[in-house]
Design an enzyme around this catalytic site. Structure first.
Site, short mmCIF file in Angstrom:
data_model
loop_
_atom_site.label_atom_id
_atom_site.label_comp_id
_atom_site.label_asym_id
_atom_site.label_seq_id
_atom_site.Cartn_x
_atom_site.Cartn_y
_atom_site.Cartn_z
N HIS A 175 36.71 38.05 40.67
CA HIS A 175 35.44 37.92 39.96
C HIS A 175 34.27 38.52 40.75
CE1 HIS A 175 34.76 33.87 41.98
NE2 HIS A 175 33.50 34.26 41.89
N ASP A 211 42.73 34.89 42.10
CA ASP A 211 41.39 35.47 42.02
C ASP A 211 41.09 36.35 43.25
OD1 ASP A 211 38.75 36.06 41.51
OD2 ASP A 211 38.16 34.00 41.06
N SER A 222 32.22 32.51 47.27
CA SER A 222 33.36 33.16 46.63
C SER A 222 33.77 34.36 47.45
CB SER A 222 33.02 33.60 45.22
OG SER A 222 33.24 32.53 44.36
N1 ARG Z 1 33.19 29.10 38.97
C1 ARG Z 1 33.35 30.19 39.88
C2 ARG Z 1 31.99 30.62 40.47
O1 ARG Z 1 31.02 29.95 40.30
C3 ARG Z 1 34.09 31.33 39.27
C4 ARG Z 1 33.39 32.08 38.19
C5 ARG Z 1 34.14 33.25 37.62
N2 ARG Z 1 35.14 32.87 36.64
C6 ARG Z 1 34.87 32.58 35.32
N3 ARG Z 1 35.88 32.23 34.54
N4 ARG Z 1 33.68 32.65 34.81
O2 ARG Z 1 31.61 31.73 40.67
N1 ASP Z 2 32.63 30.48 42.25
C1 ASP Z 2 31.54 30.45 43.21
C2 ASP Z 2 31.15 31.85 43.70
O1 ASP Z 2 31.29 32.81 42.99
C3 ASP Z 2 31.87 29.53 44.35
C4 ASP Z 2 31.42 28.14 44.07
O2 ASP Z 2 30.39 27.96 43.41
O3 ASP Z 2 32.08 27.22 44.57
O4 ASP Z 2 30.57 32.02 44.74
#
Ligand code: ARG
Ligand code: ASP
Length: 754
Positions: free
Chosen positions: A86, A222, A651
């Site tokens: 991502h 990921d 991330s």
């Molecule tokens: N929750 C994670 C973060 O805050 C991953 C986000 C990307 N994935 C998604 N399905 N939107 O960045």
């Molecule tokens: N998914 C988040 C990021 O892209 C990480 C988190 O918020 O724990 O940095």
């Protein structure tokens, strides 16, 4: 004397309990003083100097800020860089075409000449960091107004920056910490030639998509791979065919020994923003007022987009990335509010504030200025509430969810550039803007946007406490929300690519005239004018007062509780978090174990589903249990969780074992613990990582890109330890090399899914 010492011991024991295991995002150059002992007690075999050193290569030399947002790490002597799927998403997407759909099918460069350059992608190293608080706060005193204070600080910032001796290819950055009570200087080095090396298909890299986002148990691979290129001198250089793979001072060896519950873990990266020292009033406001409003707005928008995405494939593709972006924090805020309630986060703040009040109430002249901090917070937060709410709603609607209105902000900037800087400024900004617009229309559907506009403007005018129904807007609403939407969307030029291009091809003066007559531009102007007049000035004034008070509160907390250890809120600077591989109880009678396996991927498999499909090759490898040397007792691990304190920006951060080897790749947090940005609770706050063995398995066995694994250094630290502790026991200490050869021999035939 004796009793004082006993009291000190008691305080120290007590203090160890205050800062709960796992909490904190620490500055790498202060670990020796603050954390080393605790880390070693938790199982770490390294010294603080192994993690951060300016004299020798250390872990920090392998940690790279990925395009200013995510984290990445070097995993080979040839500049190979690992981050999340991502995090590399927009690069993967930008190289994708209908014929070569790398998002759908994955991408693997089979040699360096196939690696793909990326315009505007940068990788930044931290060369050194130092405390410059004294220089920055020179001449600053508590009697100054906040304006005087800021201008004194700005002058010092300028002077310190200029005085710092750096190499011509480096940069200096100074940032406030502890709410402006301390300042640290960073020397950074940014590489500009970063090429795409590999990415799994979305059905692995984004498996579970939005349904599984922020959720444990998780089964997502990921990750994506890039490579840093440098000039012949190994220094930063603009993209050139002549550039060579960067040779790092340090890269992370990879542990083939895997993890078990209780293992020490360290996460090293660039966390973006946290708010750990807010008063209870601010937390209640977030939970009860601001989060619900933002959640409501996004929910309306997401429902509409979802409806259209389900109707046809083209729309689904066009809106997948936008939907994911909006859904990400929508879901996070719901988890955050729920988690704060579930762990009595506000009650905990009250308890701290009670202790604080008792401490500052004792007879001590120095404490007098601290006595009115909390009452002042209460008053200020009450006052700011309607403004903060209006601001959040305005931002969500005008900058985030209504695409047409967001573009009107850019046009507004274009008009003001013309008015202030004439044709030259206009043309420079117009060229950037027309590039953006070209891409924008590829994925734009005005029917969807109009429906979102109608729903959100109605919500805004109905719910916003201040500003929306200012005079110029009222007449526009006489025909109702649908009528308003018709008059804007049916008459604007800016829902249409050709019409927009036509405006951009006009002479600046004519273009500005046309833009100003456009109904969408006009509506955006009115909305913004109302906001700028009625909300912005008051919000900014109150917010400045709150920030100033927050600085004093932070200082007071550190003075009043000298036995406690404090870490500065995240601010996109390099930090170390540490904890253990650890399951948790999400609710009564339920325990989540900390590791997921490929069997779990197959249990979620839904053929043809856009979130839970599994590629055929992966199903075959699973059916044959053909995991090469990457399995753990015959099973293929996929993800694991730990008690490391992380946030957005972490991330892509490496998860590192007790010896400094890579064991995983951080990418998310668990649903119940998303409130860790405000209130970390060790019982339910967990970060989610991909097991590095799953990454290697996908690269090697799934993609047939074993040449990349050959570049890496695979090690067996646990097995080496066993032999060291008990030399008479014969363990099969496989060197990484042998393991690799075995794996390679098993990969036959061509690379799949290229
Ligand atoms: N929750 C994670 C973060 O805050 C991953 C986000 C990307 N994935 C998604 N399905 N939107 O960045
Ligand atoms: N998914 C988040 C990021 O892209 C990480 C988190 O918020 O724990 O940095």
């Amino acid at each position: 004397m004796y009793s004082i010492r006993i009291v000190k011991v008691i305080i120290l024991v007590f203090c160890a309990n205050i800062l709960l295991a796992g909490e904190g995002m620490w500055l790498p150059f202060l670990l020796k003083a603050l954390n080393e002992q605790e880390m070693q007690d938790m199982g770490m075999k390294m010294s603080a100097e192994d993690i951060y050193s300016i004299n020798k290569g250390s872990l920090k030399d392998a940690i790279v800020h990925f395009n200013g947002g995510c984290t990445s790490e070097l995993i080979s002597a040839e500049g190979l860089l690992l981050t999340n799927h991502h995090c590399g998403y927009s690069q993967i997407q930008s190289h994708s075409t209908l014929e070569n759909n790398y998002l759908r099918d994955g991408f693997w460069a089979m040699n360096k000449s196939e690696e793909l350059p990326n315009q505007d992608l940068v990788a930044t190293f931290i060369v050194s960091m130092e405390d410059v608080t004294e220089q920055i706060l020179k001449g600053v005193n508590e009697n100054m107004t906040s304006k005087e204070r800021q201008s004194a600080i700005d002058k010092n910032l300028d002077a310190v920056k200029k005085a710092k001796q750096i190499e011509s290819y480096d940069d200096v950055m100074i940032k406030p910490f502890f709410k402006g009570n301390q300042y640290f200087l960073f020397v950074t080095r940014t590489y500009k030639d970063v090429r795409m090396v590999g990415a799994p298909p979305e059905s692995i890299g984004k498996f579970g998509s939005d349904t599984d986002n922020w959720v444990w148990p998780r089964h997502t691979g990921d990750f994506s791979l890039f490579r840093i290129y440098a000039g012949p001198d190994n220094l930063p250089a603009e993209y050139s065919k002549e550039n060579v793979p960067f040779k790092p001072k340090h890269f992370l060896p990879i542990s083939m020994d895997g993890i078990e519950e209780g293992d020490f873990t360290l996460v090293f990266g660039f966390p973006g923003r946290t708010n750990q020292y807010l008063p209870s009033y601010a937390v209640s406001q977030t939970v009860d007022v601001l989060n619900p409003a933002k959640i409501g707005i996004r929910e309306s928008a997401l429902n509409i987009i979802d409806k259209y995405m389900r109707q046809d494939e083209k729309t689904r593709l066009q809106y997948a990335s936008k939907f994911a972006r909006v859904a990400n924090y929508w879901k996070k805020w719901i988890g955050e509010s729920t988690g704060i309630k579930a762990t009595d986060g506000i009650g905990k703040k009250h308890k701290l504030e009670k202790e604080f009040t008792e401490k500052v109430s004792v007879k001590d002249k120095a404490l007098i200025p601290y006595r009115d901090i909390l009452p002042r917070f209460e008053k200020l937060y009450k006052e700011i509430e309607p403004y903060a709410l209006s601001r959040d709603m305005y931002n969500e609607i005008v900058f985030r969810n209504v695409e047409l209105l967001r573009n009107m902000n850019y046009l507004n900037r274009l008009v003001s550039v013309y008015e202030n800087n004439g044709a030259e400024g206009y043309n420079a900004y117009k060229n950037r803007l027309s590039g953006y617009m070209g891409n924008f229309f590829k994925d734009y559907n005005a029917t969807i946007d109009k429906e979102v506009f109608t729903a959100l403007i109605e919500k805004y005018t109905a719910e916003v406490p201040i500003a929306a129904l200012s005079d110029p807007l009222v007449p526009m609403l006489r025909s109702g929300y649908q009528g308003l939407a018709n008059s804007v969307y049916d008459n604007t030029m800016f829902t249409n690519a050709e019409a927009t291009t036509k405006v951009f091809s006009m002479e600046p003066e004519k273009a500005v005239e046309a833009i100003k007559k456009d109904p969408a531009y006009d509506f955006g102007q009115k909305l913004t004018k109302a906001y700028n007049e009625n909300v912005e000035p008051k919000y900014t004034a109150l917010n400045t007062e709150i920030s100033e008070l927050q600085r004093i509160y932070m200082k007071a907390l550190m003075e009043v509780f000298p036995e406690r250890r404090f870490f500065p809120d995240a601010n996109s600077t390099m930090r170390v978090s540490y904890g253990k591989v650890n399951g948790y109880h999400p609710r009564d009678a339920v325990y989540y174990t900390p590791v997921t396996y490929l069997d779990g991927v197959m249990a979620k498999y839904k053929p043809g589903d856009y979130e839970f499909d599994v590629p055929e090759k992966l199903r075959d490898l699973h059916a044959a249990k053909d995991y090469g040397p990457y399995a753990d007792n015959g099973k293929m691990p996929v993800c694991f969780i730990g008690s490391n304190h992380t946030t957005g920006g972490n991330s892509g951060s490496p998860a590192i074992d007790a010896h400094g080897n890579l064991i995983g790749l951080n990418f998310d947090r668990v649903w119940e613990g998303t409130m860790s940005d405000i209130n970390y609770d060790p019982s339910i706050c967990r970060n989610i990582m991909v097991d590095i063995r799953f990454v290697l398995f996908i690269v090697d066995k799934y993609a047939g890109a074993g040449h990349l694994v050959d570049e890496m250094k695979l090690v067996n630290p646990k097995k080496a330890e066993e032999v060291k502790l008990n030399p008479s026991v014969k363990t099969d200490v496989k060197s990484g090399k042998k393991a690799k050869i075995k794996a390679k021999n098993k990969v036959k035939g061509k690379a799949p899914n290229r």
